[in-house]
Design an enzyme around this catalytic site. Structure first.
Site, short mmCIF file in Angstrom:
data_model
loop_
_atom_site.label_atom_id
_atom_site.label_comp_id
_atom_site.label_asym_id
_atom_site.label_seq_id
_atom_site.Cartn_x
_atom_site.Cartn_y
_atom_site.Cartn_z
N GLU A 23 0.86 -1.18 0.00
CA GLU A 23 0.00 0.00 0.00
C GLU A 23 0.91 1.24 0.00
OE1 GLU A 23 -3.47 -0.12 2.77
OE2 GLU A 23 -2.45 -1.92 3.49
N LYS A 25 3.11 2.29 10.92
CA LYS A 25 3.15 3.63 10.33
C LYS A 25 2.63 4.67 11.32
CE LYS A 25 2.06 1.21 6.09
NZ LYS A 25 0.97 0.72 5.27
N ARG A 53 5.27 -13.51 9.44
CA ARG A 53 5.86 -12.17 9.41
C ARG A 53 7.25 -12.20 10.06
NH1 ARG A 53 2.43 -7.41 9.26
NH2 ARG A 53 4.03 -6.41 10.50
#
Length: 775
Positions: free
Chosen positions: A271, A496, A486
């Site tokens: 993204e 973020k 992950r």
């Protein structure tokens, strides 16, 4: 009562009571096993023996297509399939032939139906295997790996019963070696295992050299090549457990192969609303690496469906980081490339009765078990008109959404496909005021690009059912989604939102602050991309989530920089030294090897004059026991000069602080060798050096149990130390941003982009590996 009946039925198949109770907890498995047992009893007309019961349990627990249950049960009940090997072959056959009707003759041939393996054949196969390994067997006796014998016999007689082979191996070995002796009963010495932090079982293999265990780390390409990950081959999507087939599947796969030519296709789909971090490095290496290892292609596709959070700088930074890690996308694409097609498919989904326009507000859809939408069953034509009205801007944000009719693995019901957003898009401008969601967009973009392996992290496993459902609901090519764990690091935050909080609080400068673990930050700190890729290879492609210690990444950095960073000398806390008997009228030019371990890589020249600067810590007026550097009566060597200096006089300022030293020098070969050689600079450049430590004090700064006050309360006040007037030798004068050096005895350093002409700024990348006892 029903549970008791099932328990009795399952124990009658040969399951222990504990195993039977565990099976009952799995609703789908117990229902399928109950049906299989009932059908088998009807066929046999008598009690099911334990061998048949074991096969029925294996069938019920591994069969993914319930339509084939009756077909396979009949073969088991009629003793046509009577071994585990035959059952495995049968399950593989029905998985790879999802369409009706099954070719019975072909099925029976592939599953060994009707093939009889005699005891004589088993005896001969085992005897042949023993003869091949006879010398080693006679030496190792019962410490020999008997599984090797059984494996070779099984390879020769594919449909033989495994128990019969084992019995024959035991008998023939006993006949050859005789009964076990006391020596045979002693445990075989174990080969020492590597510590978990040194290797991952998926990324290394052990060999023995001179009786010592040696770890061979596999490269990322070796881990990803061919059969290593047990992934399906292009066009064989249906062989993947859990893959959902329809009557159109095989035709769509045939068309897919005609388009791709059987090529592996992956994609990295970030993204564009933030900077990539260390976890993304694993995703980049996995997606691009798997394609590269298998002669395929990888797309870089921006999932740009949320215009509120997307900025041009993020697109640029992501492209830069992919290239920095050494990968070139086959093509850079955007979800917005496909907005027209996605909208047309949304209309088709409504026509097929699989989507509807809903007016529930966002807050009504949150939480566990939200109420079903009262608009779920509204007429198709009404939803089509309302969806068009959404596109034409007749609804305010939040007043209408398009929802899909399915329930996901996590219980989420009817996920949203489209929502209204009056935000201009960076690529399409004001063309659209409705935007698709991830759940709707992702699988369809994969389908459009004919992705073969949709690789994503474990948290997307809950979306796998919607992935398959949506492609099949529209009768379009359906890729396979594969999940992996992950990669996280201790002492770090990568969210973020939280990085923005750190910036706002003044704890870090920006996304590329060298104390962060964003890729731009790691590059600025001086981490080579090869080191990050090597780290990802060491971590391996694991299914489980991995949280690693930062020092393991730093070790990879040292491995690369040790071979690539030329040496220089710098002094952080300068102390002036005057050589009173300097052996020349002017400065001498000293040739210093840029890589002392390999002088063929070249030399650089630095001046050596009567005034040099050393580290203040390399001098003690009153040294503690064991101190080996410059002190009264204790000379030291100056690295690379061939000279030894000896203290003659200490000059102090008014405050009593040492301002300079006066020394004499002599050739190193003219007397006793000193206890230490120290680094120095002469006629140096003044520069700024930034020394970095961990940003957080605790391993898990986001864990309330470990840090009750929140991650902002866990900041390390000593995470940055700026040395504004450090001295560095003039060999680095022409260095450019991101050039890397090893400053001897200090660590690895990289030129920061803040550098200006005549004013270099260095970031300490990592310290050197030094003996903790060194003083």
């Amino acid at each position: 009562m029903a549970a008791l009946d099932s328990l009795s039925l399952f124990t009658g198949l040969g399951l222990s009571e504990h195993k039977a109770r565990e099976t009952l907890k799995n609703t789908a498995l117990s229902a399928q096993l109950r049906e299989a047992a009932t059908q088998a009893q009807q066929t046999l007309g008598c009690t099911i023996d334990k061998a048949t019961g074991t096969l029925l349990y294996g069938l019920a627990s591994r069969l993914r297509d319930p339509r084939r249950l009756s077909f396979l049960v009949s073969y088991i009940a009629n003793r046509k399939i009577h071994t585990e090997t035959q059952l495995s072959a049968a399950l593989e056959y029905v998985r790879s032939h999802p369409l009706d009707p099954i070719n019975t003759m072909d099925f029976e041939q592939e599953c060994g139906v009707g093939i009889v393996v005699t005891p004589e054949q088993i005896e001969e196969a085992v005897e042949a295997a023993i003869n091949r390994h006879r010398p080693q067997l006679l030496v190792e006796r019962y410490h020999f790996n008997m599984g090797l014998l059984m494996g070779e016999a099984r390879a020769a007689l594919k449909w033989a019963d495994g128990k019969m082979i084992k019995h024959e191996v035991d008998m023939q070995v006993l006949h050859l070696l005789g009964p076990k002796t006391e020596t045979d009963l002693e445990k075989k010495p174990k080969v020492a295992k590597a510590r978990p932090e040194e290797t991952d079982r998926r990324t290394a293999k052990d060999v023995v050299e001179n009786g010592e265990a040696v770890v061979q780390t596999l490269s990322l390409m070796e881990q990803l090549r061919g059969e290593a990950l047990k992934f399906h081959k292009p066009g064989e999507n249906y062989k993947t457990p859990g893959y959902v087939t329809t009557p159109h599947t095989m035709d769509l796969l045939k068309q897919h192969l005609e388009i791709t030519g059987g090529q592996v296709r992956t994609r990295f789909p970030p993204e564009p609303n933030g900077i990539l971090h260390i976890g993304h490095a694993k995703a980049i290496n996995f997606n691009f690496g798997y394609a590269k290892a298998n002669n395929g292609i990888c797309f870089l596709r921006f999932d740009d469906t949320n215009p509120e959070k997307e900025e041009a700088k993020f697109f640029t930074a992501i492209c830069d980081m992919v290239a920095w890690l050494g990968y070139t996308p086959y093509k850079v694409t955007y979800a917005s490339n496909y907005f027209d097609q996605l909208y047309a498919w949304a209309e088709e989904l409504i026509r097929r009765g699989q989507a509807y326009v809903c007016h529930q507000r966002g807050e009504e859809l949150k939480g566990h078990n939200p109420l079903p939408s009262p608009w779920r069953d509204r007429p198709t034509e009404e939803s089509l008109l309302l969806f068009e009205a959404m596109r034409k801007g007749k609804f305010a944000e939040g007043e209408a959404t398009l929802r899909m009719k399915l329930v996901m693995e996590d219980g989420k019901m009817d996920p949203v496909a489209y929502r209204v957003k009056y935000t201009p898009h960076h690529r399409t401008g004001d063309t659209w005021c409705i935007y698709p969601t991830y759940d709707y967009t992702h699988c369809l973009c994969d389908s459009i690009e004919h992705i073969t392996h949709s690789l994503c992290t474990k948290e997307f496993q809950a979306r796998r059912s919607s992935y398959f459902w949506l492609c099949n609901a529209l009768d379009v090519y359906c890729p396979v989604q594969w999940e992996y764990g992950r990669l996280n690091l201790h002492y770090a935050v990568v969210s973020k939102r939280k990085i923005l909080q750190l910036v706002a609080a003044g704890a870090v400068r920006d996304w590329d602050d060298p104390r962060l673990f964003t890729l731009t930050a790691l590059r600025r700190r001086g981490f080579p991309p090869e080191a990050i890729n090597n780290f990802c290879a060491r971590v391996g492609v694991t299914v489980a989530q991995t949280t690693m210690e930062p020092h393991l990444l730093e070790a990879c950095v040292r491995d690369v920089l040790n071979d690539t960073a030329p040496r220089a000398m710098a002094v952080l806390e300068p102390l002036q030294v005057v050589i009173t008997n300097f052996p020349a009228a002017k400065s001498l030019d000293i040739q210093v090897p840029s890589f002392p371990a390999d002088e063929t890589k070249g030399f650089h020249q630095i001046p050596f004059g009567p005034i040099v600067f050393i580290e203040r810590t390399d001098f003690r007026e009153e040294p503690e026991p064991g101190y080996k550097r410059l002190a009264w009566g204790q000379p030291v060597g100056l690295r690379h000069t061939g000279y030894i200096i000896e203290l003659q006089h200490v000059v102090k300022g008014p405050s009593g602080c040492v301002e300079r030293l006066e020394v004499t020098c002599r050739r190193a070969d003219a007397g006793e060798k000193p206890k230490a050689f120290i680094h120095w600079v002469s006629q140096p450049l003044t520069c700024e050096i930034r020394l970095y430590e961990r940003l957080f004090q605790h391993k898990n700064p986001e864990d309330p149990a470990e840090v009750p006050g929140g991650f902002l309360s866990d900041l390390n006040p000593a995470s940055l130390q700026v040395v504004e007037a450090a001295l560095v030798d003039c060999s680095v004068a022409l260095a450019k941003p991101f050039d890397k050096f090893q400053f001897e005895r200090l660590g690895y350093f990289s030129v920061d982009p803040d550098s200006r002409q005549g004013q270099l700024v260095f970031n300490r990348t990592v310290t050197l590996k030094e003996d903790p006892g060194k003083v």
